[in-house]
Scaffold this motif. Structure first.
Motif, PDB file in Angstrom:
ATOM      1  N   TYR A  54      24.492  18.664  10.617  1.00  0.00           N
ATOM      2  CA  TYR A  54      23.106  18.277  10.895  1.00  0.00           C
ATOM      3  C   TYR A  54      23.123  17.178  11.947  1.00  0.00           C
ATOM      4  CZ  TYR A  54      21.202  20.729   6.823  1.00  0.00           C
ATOM      5  OH  TYR A  54      20.806  21.682   5.916  1.00  0.00           O
ATOM      6  N   LYS A 121      10.694  19.638   5.708  1.00  0.00           N
ATOM      7  CA  LYS A 121      11.366  20.754   6.396  1.00  0.00           C
ATOM      8  C   LYS A 121      10.661  21.091   7.705  1.00  0.00           C
ATOM      9  CE  LYS A 121      13.067  24.403   4.254  1.00  0.00           C
ATOM     10  NZ  LYS A 121      14.523  24.272   4.474  1.00  0.00           N
ATOM     11  N   LEU A 123       8.639  19.038   9.602  1.00  0.00           N
ATOM     12  CA  LEU A 123       8.373  17.957  10.553  1.00  0.00           C
ATOM     13  C   LEU A 123       9.579  17.083  10.912  1.00  0.00           C
ATOM     14  CD1 LEU A 123       4.986  16.815   9.002  1.00  0.00           C
ATOM     15  CD2 LEU A 123       5.304  18.138  11.101  1.00  0.00           C
ATOM     16  N   PRO A 125      12.708  15.764  12.598  1.00  0.00           N
ATOM     17  CA  PRO A 125      13.445  16.166  13.806  1.00  0.00           C
ATOM     18  C   PRO A 125      14.951  16.149  13.561  1.00  0.00           C
ATOM     19  CG  PRO A 125      12.683  13.916  14.061  1.00  0.00           C
ATOM     20  CD  PRO A 125      12.159  14.395  12.737  1.00  0.00           C
ATOM     21  N   VAL A 126      15.399  17.171  12.859  1.00  0.00           N
ATOM     22  CA  VAL A 126      16.808  17.333  12.516  1.00  0.00           C
ATOM     23  C   VAL A 126      17.179  18.774  12.837  1.00  0.00           C
ATOM     24  CG1 VAL A 126      18.358  17.540  10.527  1.00  0.00           C
ATOM     25  CG2 VAL A 126      16.921  15.550  10.738  1.00  0.00           C
ATOM     26  N   TRP A 127      18.389  18.973  13.367  1.00  0.00           N
ATOM     27  CA  TRP A 127      18.862  20.307  13.734  1.00  0.00           C
ATOM     28  C   TRP A 127      20.131  20.628  12.975  1.00  0.00           C
ATOM     29  CZ3 TRP A 127      17.499  16.569  17.383  1.00  0.00           C
ATOM     30  CH2 TRP A 127      16.239  16.784  17.981  1.00  0.00           C
ATOM     31  N   LYS A 128      20.368  21.944  12.800  1.00  0.00           N
ATOM     32  CA  LYS A 128      21.496  22.395  11.987  1.00  0.00           C
ATOM     33  C   LYS A 128      22.358  23.342  12.807  1.00  0.00           C
ATOM     34  CE  LYS A 128      22.097  24.936   7.644  1.00  0.00           C
ATOM     35  NZ  LYS A 128      21.295  25.484   6.521  1.00  0.00           N
ATOM     36  N   GLU A 137      29.086  30.087  17.116  1.00  0.00           N
ATOM     37  CA  GLU A 137      28.300  28.896  16.768  1.00  0.00           C
ATOM     38  C   GLU A 137      26.826  29.230  16.907  1.00  0.00           C
ATOM     39  OE1 GLU A 137      29.111  24.622  18.241  1.00  0.00           O
ATOM     40  OE2 GLU A 137      27.467  25.323  19.513  1.00  0.00           O
ATOM     41  N   TRP A 139      22.788  27.467  16.482  1.00  0.00           N
ATOM     42  CA  TRP A 139      21.830  26.406  16.143  1.00  0.00           C
ATOM     43  C   TRP A 139      20.662  27.109  15.452  1.00  0.00           C
ATOM     44  CZ3 TRP A 139      22.542  21.227  16.641  1.00  0.00           C
ATOM     45  CH2 TRP A 139      23.611  20.815  17.443  1.00  0.00           C
ATOM     46  N   VAL A 140      20.490  26.809  14.172  1.00  0.00           N
ATOM     47  CA  VAL A 140      19.502  27.502  13.349  1.00  0.00           C
ATOM     48  C   VAL A 140      18.095  27.339  13.936  1.00  0.00           C
ATOM     49  CG1 VAL A 140      18.469  27.549  11.048  1.00  0.00           C
ATOM     50  CG2 VAL A 140      20.930  27.217  11.296  1.00  0.00           C
ATOM     51  N   ASN A 141      17.321  28.399  13.967  1.00  0.00           N
ATOM     52  CA  ASN A 141      15.934  28.428  14.446  1.00  0.00           C
ATOM     53  C   ASN A 141      15.767  28.330  15.958  1.00  0.00           C
ATOM     54  OD1 ASN A 141      14.978  28.660  11.866  1.00  0.00           O
ATOM     55  ND2 ASN A 141      14.238  26.548  11.688  1.00  0.00           N
ATOM     56  N   SER A 142      16.861  28.258  16.712  1.00  0.00           N
ATOM     57  CA  SER A 142      16.736  28.119  18.156  1.00  0.00           C
ATOM     58  C   SER A 142      17.021  29.444  18.865  1.00  0.00           C
ATOM     59  CB  SER A 142      17.722  27.075  18.659  1.00  0.00           C
ATOM     60  OG  SER A 142      17.598  26.955  20.058  1.00  0.00           O
ATOM     61  N   PRO A 143      16.314  29.701  19.988  1.00  0.00           N
ATOM     62  CA  PRO A 143      16.679  30.889  20.785  1.00  0.00           C
ATOM     63  C   PRO A 143      18.130  30.819  21.246  1.00  0.00           C
ATOM     64  CG  PRO A 143      14.649  29.894  21.620  1.00  0.00           C
ATOM     65  CD  PRO A 143      15.189  28.967  20.566  1.00  0.00           C
TER      66      PRO A 143
ATOM     67  N   ALA B  10      20.552  19.051  20.575  1.00  0.00           N
ATOM     68  CA  ALA B  10      20.943  20.246  19.818  1.00  0.00           C
ATOM     69  C   ALA B  10      21.210  21.440  20.743  1.00  0.00           C
ATOM     70  CB  ALA B  10      19.878  20.542  18.767  1.00  0.00           C
ATOM     71  N   SER B  11      20.534  22.570  20.527  1.00  0.00           N
ATOM     72  CA  SER B  11      20.818  23.787  21.298  1.00  0.00           C
ATOM     73  C   SER B  11      20.501  23.591  22.779  1.00  0.00           C
ATOM     74  CB  SER B  11      20.022  24.970  20.758  1.00  0.00           C
ATOM     75  OG  SER B  11      18.633  24.703  20.820  1.00  0.00           O
ATOM     76  N   ALA B  45      14.662  29.851  27.625  1.00  0.00           N
ATOM     77  CA  ALA B  45      14.098  30.283  26.336  1.00  0.00           C
ATOM     78  C   ALA B  45      13.956  29.103  25.376  1.00  0.00           C
ATOM     79  CB  ALA B  45      14.986  31.359  25.727  1.00  0.00           C
ATOM     80  N   ILE B  46      14.945  28.225  25.394  1.00  0.00           N
ATOM     81  CA  ILE B  46      14.892  27.055  24.510  1.00  0.00           C
ATOM     82  C   ILE B  46      13.771  26.109  24.926  1.00  0.00           C
ATOM     83  CG2 ILE B  46      16.168  24.984  23.807  1.00  0.00           C
ATOM     84  CD1 ILE B  46      18.730  26.802  23.947  1.00  0.00           C
ATOM     85  N   LEU B  75      13.210  18.710  22.451  1.00  0.00           N
ATOM     86  CA  LEU B  75      13.527  18.842  21.033  1.00  0.00           C
ATOM     87  C   LEU B  75      13.349  20.301  20.605  1.00  0.00           C
ATOM     88  CD1 LEU B  75      12.948  15.750  21.419  1.00  0.00           C
ATOM     89  CD2 LEU B  75      11.950  15.764  19.145  1.00  0.00           C
ATOM     90  N   PRO B  77      13.317  23.731  18.163  1.00  0.00           N
ATOM     91  CA  PRO B  77      12.724  23.870  16.823  1.00  0.00           C
ATOM     92  C   PRO B  77      13.601  23.234  15.760  1.00  0.00           C
ATOM     93  CG  PRO B  77      12.619  25.951  18.016  1.00  0.00           C
ATOM     94  CD  PRO B  77      13.423  25.027  18.858  1.00  0.00           C
ATOM     95  N   PHE B  78      12.980  22.518  14.830  1.00  0.00           N
ATOM     96  CA  PHE B  78      13.719  21.778  13.805  1.00  0.00           C
ATOM     97  C   PHE B  78      14.316  22.731  12.776  1.00  0.00           C
ATOM     98  CE2 PHE B  78      12.040  18.544  16.098  1.00  0.00           C
ATOM     99  CZ  PHE B  78      10.760  18.085  15.790  1.00  0.00           C
ATOM    100  N   ALA B  79      15.351  22.253  12.102  1.00  0.00           N
ATOM    101  CA  ALA B  79      16.013  23.081  11.085  1.00  0.00           C
ATOM    102  C   ALA B  79      16.568  22.221   9.971  1.00  0.00           C
ATOM    103  CB  ALA B  79      17.125  23.910  11.736  1.00  0.00           C
ATOM    104  N   GLY B  80      15.818  21.219   9.570  1.00  0.00           N
ATOM    105  CA  GLY B  80      16.259  20.345   8.501  1.00  0.00           C
ATOM    106  C   GLY B  80      15.813  20.861   7.159  1.00  0.00           C
ATOM    107  N   GLY B  81      16.171  20.105   6.118  1.00  0.00           N
ATOM    108  CA  GLY B  81      15.788  20.499   4.770  1.00  0.00           C
ATOM    109  C   GLY B  81      16.792  21.463   4.239  1.00  0.00           C
TER     110      GLY B  81
END
Lengths: 143, 81
Positions: A54, A121, A123, A125-128, A137, A139-143, B10-11, B45-46, B75, B77-81
């Protein structure tokens, strides 16, 4: 006049800090304590994950606190809310995300906990980043 | 034309290959077009999917002008939680 709730939020850097945060106790007036634990799994959509990280934007700690404050403004029976999220590398079984709400009664405890989980979840600003067994590899939720 | 700093997360950082870089443009759209040209389809795209902060404030209209010495953060798209 309702007392202000006790709010504790944290972006934590290791598993030991998370387990310490989870173990803290809540005030005695709380009859209902509801919690959510987001724990790292060994697979994502059937693909085995070998590495997970993360990464947080510098504003993540303040966004976390603002998000929790905003949810609690509409749940005035909540006595305590404690929310923590990890950053850095995690392994299977470790705690990524924790939300705990204490209230006098279960209705608001369940409702506030659920809303906190969804809003954080959406809001925070964290990336996985995940790495799969084939070395890919993502990056979840990213194009 | 304003000279600004673009900061990637991130990406976006993976797609551009850098954490930050200089760019110039009159509007946010101009800057994004230049970044797309520099780094290609994946970053494009990002950028489309990302939220943007200009000097710490969320960008809602990408046709807005960019002040000189501004900082634009990308920034994804977020992917926390």
């Amino acid at each position: 006049m309702t007392e202000r709730p006790l709010v504790e939020t944290a972006i934590l850097l290791d598993e030991e800090s998370m387990t310490g945060f989870l173990a803290a106790t809540v005030p005695r007036q709380a009859g209902a304590v509801v919690s959510f634990n987001g724990i790292v799994r060994d697979q994502d959509h059937g693909r085995e994950v070998t590495e997970l990280e993360y990464v947080a934007h510098p504003t993540a700690a303040s966004v976390l606190r603002e998000t929790v404050d905003r949810v609690l403004a509409t749940h005035d029976a909540v006595l305590t809310a404690r929310v923590a999220h990890r950053t850095g590398r995690l392994v299977v079984g470790e705690h990524a995300f924790f939300v705990e709400v204490a209230a006098a009664h279960r209705g608001q405890a369940f409702a506030a906990c659920g809303e906190l989980v969804e809003d954080v979840k959406r809001l925070l600003p964290v990336w996985k980043r995940q790495v799969f067994t084939d070395g890919r590899e993502e990056w979840v939720n990213s194009p | 034309m304003a000279q600004i700093v673009v900061r990637y997360f991130a990406s976006a950082r993976a797609a551009s290959g850098v954490a930050e870089e200089q760019c110039e443009g009159d509007t946010v759209d101009d800057v994004l077009a230049e970044l797309s040209t520099r780094h290609g389809a994946r970053l494009t795209a990002i950028l489309e999917a990302s939220s943007l902060l200009l000097n710490g404030m969320r960008v809602h209209d990408r046709s807005m002008p960019v002040p000189s010495s501004a900082e634009l953060e990308v920034l994804p798209p977020f992917a926390g939680g």
